[in-house]
Design a protein around this motif. Structure first.
Motif, PDB file in Angstrom:
ATOM      1  N   ILE A   4       0.835  -1.209   0.000  1.00 51.43           N
ATOM      2  CA  ILE A   4       0.000   0.000   0.000  1.00 51.43           C
ATOM      3  C   ILE A   4       0.866   1.253   0.000  1.00 51.43           C
ATOM      4  CG2 ILE A   4      -1.645   1.342   1.376  1.00 51.43           C
ATOM      5  CD1 ILE A   4      -2.877  -1.303   2.283  1.00 51.43           C
ATOM      6  N   ILE A   5       1.897   1.256   0.841  1.00 55.36           N
ATOM      7  CA  ILE A   5       2.783   2.427   0.899  1.00 55.36           C
ATOM      8  C   ILE A   5       3.503   2.618  -0.434  1.00 55.36           C
ATOM      9  CG2 ILE A   5       4.837   3.384   2.007  1.00 55.36           C
ATOM     10  CD1 ILE A   5       3.971   2.020   4.583  1.00 55.36           C
ATOM     11  N   LEU A   6       3.994   1.526  -0.993  1.00 53.39           N
ATOM     12  CA  LEU A   6       4.726   1.618  -2.255  1.00 53.39           C
ATOM     13  C   LEU A   6       3.835   2.142  -3.378  1.00 53.39           C
ATOM     14  CD1 LEU A   6       7.397   1.094  -3.694  1.00 53.39           C
ATOM     15  CD2 LEU A   6       6.635  -1.247  -4.134  1.00 53.39           C
ATOM     16  N   LEU A   7       2.603   1.626  -3.466  1.00 51.34           N
ATOM     17  CA  LEU A   7       1.684   2.096  -4.496  1.00 51.34           C
ATOM     18  C   LEU A   7       1.284   3.550  -4.269  1.00 51.34           C
ATOM     19  CD1 LEU A   7      -0.655  -1.025  -4.895  1.00 51.34           C
ATOM     20  CD2 LEU A   7       1.182  -0.276  -6.423  1.00 51.34           C
ATOM     21  N   THR A   8       1.124   3.911  -2.995  1.00 47.24           N
ATOM     22  CA  THR A   8       0.783   5.304  -2.676  1.00 47.24           C
ATOM     23  C   THR A   8       1.884   6.248  -3.123  1.00 47.24           C
ATOM     24  OG1 THR A   8      -0.523   4.574  -0.773  1.00 47.24           O
ATOM     25  CG2 THR A   8       0.159   6.882  -0.826  1.00 47.24           C
ATOM     26  N   VAL A   9       3.136   5.881  -2.853  1.00 46.85           N
ATOM     27  CA  VAL A   9       4.263   6.726  -3.254  1.00 46.85           C
ATOM     28  C   VAL A   9       4.350   6.824  -4.772  1.00 46.85           C
ATOM     29  CG1 VAL A   9       6.775   6.918  -3.241  1.00 46.85           C
ATOM     30  CG2 VAL A   9       5.567   6.282  -1.151  1.00 46.85           C
ATOM     31  N   ILE A  10       4.095   5.696  -5.458  1.00 49.33           N
ATOM     32  CA  ILE A  10       4.191   5.702  -6.924  1.00 49.33           C
ATOM     33  C   ILE A  10       3.110   6.588  -7.537  1.00 49.33           C
ATOM     34  CG2 ILE A  10       3.959   4.271  -8.994  1.00 49.33           C
ATOM     35  CD1 ILE A  10       5.262   1.988  -7.411  1.00 49.33           C
ATOM     36  N   PHE A  11       1.871   6.421  -7.088  1.00 51.55           N
ATOM     37  CA  PHE A  11       0.767   7.145  -7.714  1.00 51.55           C
ATOM     38  C   PHE A  11       0.656   8.588  -7.220  1.00 51.55           C
ATOM     39  CE2 PHE A  11      -0.680   2.730  -8.368  1.00 51.55           C
ATOM     40  CZ  PHE A  11      -0.917   2.781  -9.734  1.00 51.55           C
ATOM     41  N   LEU A  12       1.206   8.866  -6.046  1.00 48.69           N
ATOM     42  CA  LEU A  12       1.123  10.227  -5.512  1.00 48.69           C
ATOM     43  C   LEU A  12       2.464  10.951  -5.569  1.00 48.69           C
ATOM     44  CD1 LEU A  12      -1.113   9.692  -2.330  1.00 48.69           C
ATOM     45  CD2 LEU A  12      -1.822  10.376  -4.628  1.00 48.69           C
ATOM     46  N   ARG A  13       3.384  10.451  -6.394  1.00 50.65           N
ATOM     47  CA  ARG A  13       4.710  11.064  -6.425  1.00 50.65           C
ATOM     48  C   ARG A  13       4.647  12.518  -6.874  1.00 50.65           C
ATOM     49  NH1 ARG A  13       3.945   7.866 -10.758  1.00 50.65           N
ATOM     50  NH2 ARG A  13       4.490   8.637 -12.849  1.00 50.65           N
ATOM     51  N   THR A  14       3.738  12.831  -7.800  1.00 53.33           N
ATOM     52  CA  THR A  14       3.624  14.220  -8.254  1.00 53.33           C
ATOM     53  C   THR A  14       3.135  15.119  -7.128  1.00 53.33           C
ATOM     54  OG1 THR A  14       3.151  13.476 -10.507  1.00 53.33           O
ATOM     55  CG2 THR A  14       2.564  15.744  -9.945  1.00 53.33           C
ATOM     56  N   ARG A  15       2.153  14.639  -6.373  1.00 53.35           N
ATOM     57  CA  ARG A  15       1.640  15.438  -5.259  1.00 53.35           C
ATOM     58  C   ARG A  15       2.679  15.577  -4.150  1.00 53.35           C
ATOM     59  NH1 ARG A  15      -2.686  12.919  -7.600  1.00 53.35           N
ATOM     60  NH2 ARG A  15      -4.523  14.235  -7.963  1.00 53.35           N
ATOM     61  N   ILE A  16       3.505  14.551  -3.964  1.00 53.44           N
ATOM     62  CA  ILE A  16       4.601  14.665  -2.992  1.00 53.44           C
ATOM     63  C   ILE A  16       5.596  15.723  -3.452  1.00 53.44           C
ATOM     64  CG2 ILE A  16       6.539  13.436  -1.947  1.00 53.44           C
ATOM     65  CD1 ILE A  16       4.858  10.894  -2.038  1.00 53.44           C
ATOM     66  N   LEU A  17       5.895  15.741  -4.740  1.00 56.19           N
ATOM     67  CA  LEU A  17       6.798  16.765  -5.279  1.00 56.19           C
ATOM     68  C   LEU A  17       6.201  18.164  -5.115  1.00 56.19           C
ATOM     69  CD1 LEU A  17       8.001  14.990  -8.560  1.00 56.19           C
ATOM     70  CD2 LEU A  17       9.319  15.355  -6.455  1.00 56.19           C
ATOM     71  N   ILE A  18       4.863  18.285  -5.295  1.00 55.04           N
ATOM     72  CA  ILE A  18       4.207  19.580  -5.093  1.00 55.04           C
ATOM     73  C   ILE A  18       4.330  20.011  -3.637  1.00 55.04           C
ATOM     74  CG2 ILE A  18       1.972  20.745  -5.093  1.00 55.04           C
ATOM     75  CD1 ILE A  18       1.204  19.065  -7.511  1.00 55.04           C
ATOM     76  N   ALA A  19       4.111  19.063  -2.728  1.00 52.86           N
ATOM     77  CA  ALA A  19       4.235  19.384  -1.302  1.00 52.86           C
ATOM     78  C   ALA A  19       5.648  19.845  -0.969  1.00 52.86           C
ATOM     79  CB  ALA A  19       3.860  18.158  -0.462  1.00 52.86           C
ATOM     80  N   ILE A  20       6.644  19.152  -1.516  1.00 53.73           N
ATOM     81  CA  ILE A  20       8.032  19.542  -1.262  1.00 53.73           C
ATOM     82  C   ILE A  20       8.300  20.932  -1.828  1.00 53.73           C
ATOM     83  CG2 ILE A  20      10.432  19.005  -1.819  1.00 53.73           C
ATOM     84  CD1 ILE A  20       9.638  16.041  -1.806  1.00 53.73           C
ATOM     85  N   ALA A  21       7.796  21.202  -3.036  1.00 53.82           N
ATOM     86  CA  ALA A  21       8.010  22.519  -3.650  1.00 53.82           C
ATOM     87  C   ALA A  21       7.342  23.625  -2.837  1.00 53.82           C
ATOM     88  CB  ALA A  21       7.470  22.512  -5.079  1.00 53.82           C
ATOM     89  N   LEU A  22       6.153  23.374  -2.291  1.00 55.31           N
ATOM     90  CA  LEU A  22       5.481  24.378  -1.461  1.00 55.31           C
ATOM     91  C   LEU A  22       6.244  24.615  -0.159  1.00 55.31           C
ATOM     92  CD1 LEU A  22       1.732  23.431  -1.988  1.00 55.31           C
ATOM     93  CD2 LEU A  22       2.820  25.593  -2.600  1.00 55.31           C
ATOM     94  N   ILE A  23       6.800  23.553   0.382  1.00 54.25           N
ATOM     95  CA  ILE A  23       7.610  23.704   1.599  1.00 54.25           C
ATOM     96  C   ILE A  23       8.853  24.540   1.306  1.00 54.25           C
ATOM     97  CG2 ILE A  23       9.073  22.422   3.214  1.00 54.25           C
ATOM     98  CD1 ILE A  23       6.955  20.179   3.101  1.00 54.25           C
ATOM     99  N   GLN A  24       9.493  24.287   0.181  1.00 51.71           N
ATOM    100  CA  GLN A  24      10.651  25.099  -0.208  1.00 51.71           C
ATOM    101  C   GLN A  24      10.239  26.553  -0.448  1.00 51.71           C
ATOM    102  OE1 GLN A  24      11.758  22.305  -3.477  1.00 51.71           O
ATOM    103  NE2 GLN A  24      13.824  22.445  -2.603  1.00 51.71           N
ATOM    104  N   GLU A  25       9.101  26.746  -1.095  1.00 53.21           N
ATOM    105  CA  GLU A  25       8.623  28.097  -1.355  1.00 53.21           C
ATOM    106  C   GLU A  25       8.305  28.825  -0.049  1.00 53.21           C
ATOM    107  OE1 GLU A  25       7.964  31.083  -4.180  1.00 53.21           O
ATOM    108  OE2 GLU A  25       8.812  29.066  -4.368  1.00 53.21           O
ATOM    109  N   SER A  26       7.792  28.106   0.943  1.00 52.47           N
ATOM    110  CA  SER A  26       7.510  28.711   2.248  1.00 52.47           C
ATOM    111  C   SER A  26       8.796  29.168   2.921  1.00 52.47           C
ATOM    112  CB  SER A  26       6.771  27.705   3.137  1.00 52.47           C
ATOM    113  OG  SER A  26       5.551  27.312   2.553  1.00 52.47           O
ATOM    114  N   SER A  27       9.842  28.373   2.774  1.00 54.19           N
ATOM    115  CA  SER A  27      11.135  28.774   3.331  1.00 54.19           C
ATOM    116  C   SER A  27      11.643  30.050   2.671  1.00 54.19           C
ATOM    117  CB  SER A  27      12.144  27.639   3.158  1.00 54.19           C
ATOM    118  OG  SER A  27      13.394  27.971   3.716  1.00 54.19           O
ATOM    119  N   LYS A  28      11.439  30.158   1.345  1.00 53.38           N
ATOM    120  CA  LYS A  28      11.837  31.385   0.652  1.00 53.38           C
ATOM    121  C   LYS A  28      11.013  32.577   1.130  1.00 53.38           C
ATOM    122  CE  LYS A  28      13.066  28.921  -3.615  1.00 53.38           C
ATOM    123  NZ  LYS A  28      12.731  28.758  -5.046  1.00 53.38           N
ATOM    124  N   ALA A  29       9.700  32.360   1.315  1.00 55.54           N
ATOM    125  CA  ALA A  29       8.833  33.449   1.768  1.00 55.54           C
ATOM    126  C   ALA A  29       9.273  33.981   3.116  1.00 55.54           C
ATOM    127  CB  ALA A  29       7.382  32.962   1.823  1.00 55.54           C
TER     128      ALA A  29
END
Length: 703
Positions: free
Chosen positions: A314-339
């Motif tokens: 379940i975890i492996l499939l979740t990471v595979i199918f939600l990898r784009t959303r994980i990347l979005i979350a990481i990008a928003l976290i980085q953007e928050s640090s810049k803000a």
């Protein structure tokens, strides 16, 4: 964001996507006052709260709880007894033996023994000897004038009769400390009897412990302050470095979780194979209360193998199918640090919230204290020996004045004494003390929730102005935090008070339910306990959801300037249209901030432990850990302070992530990257989503 109960509301209709508005370019400048009725109500409650505080100050006297009193009603440590801060009980054993009788019969706890103010407590054992009763012995040769009642002059008094004008025995005690010992005289021999009243002993010990703790603080406060400064520096550094470390941390945690699952699968299979070869089955064991036995059969490890394998898949499939959303979350976290890097003043705003909360807590505590001591004290005649026939009719029923009281007024009851019973509750103000205390609590909770709401709306306005700046940092307005604060305070007091009131009502409901549970616990059966537990769980979930809804409503208020209900509806529908992204971002942020707090609190705590316990010494330092009474107290203060500092910094960061996330979702729905409707998101986010602007951003630091 808190999503513990959010998924229960997924079926709500998400509504239509936000339409493009060519005039929108960030937090609305032209806005009007919202929720005026709630604003007026909140101001009326604040005005009433001030009036209650004034009345409590006029009628209350906190000296009743801050200073001890002698039997005549004078305070020890102030006024005529300024040099006598301690109260001395003639027979403290009566405090232990009659506490329940006095509390039940007279509606208040008072020791039925004479109390006098003294400069210091006795330091030795003493009791009146048999030879002291000889006719030629003077009272001044037997008793200590400083321990007798002030109205008694030993120089002109014969041997004092046993009417508690002077103590006939005492034991060594110190200020604020009692050793639980009582002295009795028998055949000119001192016999030490241990009287085990632990509650009284602990009460007297508290003051001595407090003095020692204060001494530790006085000698170690500079190093405590240094530890807190280190915690502040580490917290700030962690947040600023998240723009570089967030991707590494997230993927390391994900791979670590998958690796742990893989090891669990291998270990379960290895154990299963070993027990299978040995033919260890559950049929050979049967039923037993020793759970360790079940770990020695093959069926148990087969169940572990299946469960862990399913979870791993379940975890492996979740990471595979939600990898784009994980990347979005990481990008928003980085953007928050810049803000945060572009508006460092936002990290200081928790100090404003802390000061306002401190004012609320101080005002509530002072008002509660003054209300509790409102009304003049009532004194009544109490017989120290209530078994005498002449004492039964007057015991606890006759009012008296302790400063003018003499036991000779009651010849049939020689043990009569005038002691404090309770505070007068017969006046209009005094009859409503309980109602005013409830008002004090309700107004306090409303004010606290309003202060928190004000902080969230202020920070949301500041971070929204960052996101909707097309060319960063050139288009970021001057003093964004101050701008957000002024907009929230000028236009949206009513909306913030509305959200705070809803949360306050839920918290009051939880407090009432906890009170009912506490009062009826002894009479509850299993069904009643189950029902109360379910009700408390439901109210807890409701409070979490209200906090989540309020938080996002305040963000929408800060951006669009609409009232609370409209903002809450729009925020909720926007999140429901992007529920998967919400869950992923929430969990990724929670994990990162959890490890951040663990790093700050754990690192500073370990460092303070090694320092205050003397395991490390700083060169040139005069501080000696051996001089501390309790070396763990500074460590606890540093740990608690580090957690508060980390929580304050990370709450700002969490608010930044939530605000940028809502802005990001609005940006996706409003714009399409064309020249007329360009995206405001960073290039990193556009790259992840395979989107681009036809009009390129300008300015330095645009990413």
């Amino acid at each position: 964001m808190t999503l513990n109960v959010l998924t229960c509301f997924v079926p709500v209709f998400p509504g239509e996507p936000v339409q493009f508005d060519p005039t929108f370019n960030g937090p609305i400048k032209k806005r009007g006052c919202t929720d005026i009725i709630c604003c007026i109500l909140f101001m009326a409650v604040i005005l009433g709260y001030i009036i209650v505080g004034i009345l409590a100050w006029l009628y209350g006297d906190p000296r009743h709880v801050l200073y001890p009193r002698n039997s005549t009603g004078w305070f020890c440590g102030i006024g005529p007894n300024k040099d006598r801060p301690n109260v001395f009980y003639f027979d403290i054993l009566k405090c232990a033996t009659s506490i329940n009788v006095m509390a039940t019969a007279l509606n208040g706890f008072q020791c039925p023994t004479t109390q006098v103010c003294v400069d210091k407590c006795p330091s030795n054992f003493w009791a009146v000897g048999i030879q002291s009763y000889m006719p030629n012995v003077k009272a001044a040769d037997v008793f200590n004038q400083s321990l007798c009642v002030p109205s008694l002059n030993l120089a002109t008094t014969k041997l004092v009769s046993p009417m508690e004008l002077c103590p006939f025995f005492f034991t060594p005690t110190t200020s604020g400390e009692w050793n639980g010992s009582f002295l009795f005289w028998s055949d000119d021999t001192l016999t030490l009897v241990k009287a085990g009243n632990e509650d009284i002993a602990n009460g007297f010990n508290a003051r001595e412990i407090g003095v020692r703790i204060f001494e530790d603080f006085a000698s170690s406060w500079p190093w405590i302050l240094i530890g807190l400064l280190i915690a502040m520096f580490v917290s700030m550094l962690f947040l600023l470095l998240l723009r570089f470390t967030a991707p590494v941390m997230v993927w390391v945690l994900i791979l670590g979780m998958l690796g742990a699952g893989a090891y669990g699968i291998w270990h379960s299979y290895w154990e299963y194979d070993n027990y299978k070869k040995n033919s260890a089955t559950i049929t050979n064991v049967g039923f037993t209360t020793n759970l360790n036995v079940y770990l020695q059969v093959q069926e148990t490890w087969l169940a572990f193998l299946i469960i862990i394998s399913v979870v791993e898949v379940i975890i492996l499939l979740t990471v595979i199918f939600l990898r784009t959303r994980i990347l979005i979350a990481i990008a928003l976290i980085q953007e928050s640090s810049k803000a945060i890097g572009h508006m460092m003043s936002a990290l200081l705003y928790p100090l404003v919230t802390f000061v306002l909360l401190l004012v609320c807590v101080t005002y509530w505590g002072a008002t509660a204290l003054y209300l509790a001591t409102s009304g003049s004290p009532i004194y009544r005649v109490v017989a120290l020996n209530s078994t005498m026939n002449g004492c039964k009719d007057i015991n606890g029923t006759v009012d008296c004045d302790p400063q003018n009281f003499t036991s000779s007024d009651y010849p049939d009851c020689s043990s009569a004494s005038c002691i404090f019973i309770k505070y007068n509750n017969e006046g209009l103000f005094q009859r409503n003390i309980f109602n005013l205390q409830i008002y004090n609590v309700v107004a306090f909770l409303w004010c606290v929730n309003f202060v928190i709401a004000l902080g969230q709306c202020t920070l949301a306005g500041a971070f929204a102005s960052y996101y909707w700046a097309f060319n960063k940092p050139a288009d970021i307005p001057m003093f964004p935090v101050c701008g957000g604060f002024m907009r929230a305070l000028r236009y949206h007091v009513g909306s913030l008070a509305f959200g705070a009131l809803i949360l306050t009502l839920v918290q009051i409901a939880r407090m009432i339910l906890e009170y009912i549970d506490h009062k009826t616990r002894s009479a509850q059966n299993a069904v009643a306990r189950f029902i109360l537990c379910c009700m408390k769980c439901c109210l807890w979930c409701l409070e979490k959801f209200i906090k989540f809804l309020n938080r996002n409503a305040y963000i929408m208020i800060a951006i669009y300037g609409k009232n609370f209900c409209v903002s809450a509806k729009n925020a909720f529908k926007l999140l429901m249209r992007n529920i998967i992204r919400v869950v992923v971002l929430d969990k990724v942020t929670d994990v990162l901030l959890f490890f951040g707090k663990l790093l700050v609190v754990g690192g500073v705590g370990v460092l303070s432990f090694f320092f205050f316990s003397g395991r490390i010494q700083l060169p040139g330092s005069n501080f000696q850990s051996g001089n501390l009474n309790y070396y763990w107290m500074p460590i606890i203060v540093v740990l608690f302070g580090s957690y508060l500092i980390a929580h304050g910094f990370f709450s700002v960061y969490n608010m930044c992530v939530d605000t940028l996330f809502l802005c990001f979702l609005e940006d996706l729905e409003r714009n399409d990257g064309s020249a007329e409707k360009p995206y405001f998101m960073s290039k990193n986010l556009m790259k992840i989503l395979n989107k681009s602007n036809k009009v390129q951003k300008k300015g330095k630091g645009k990413d």
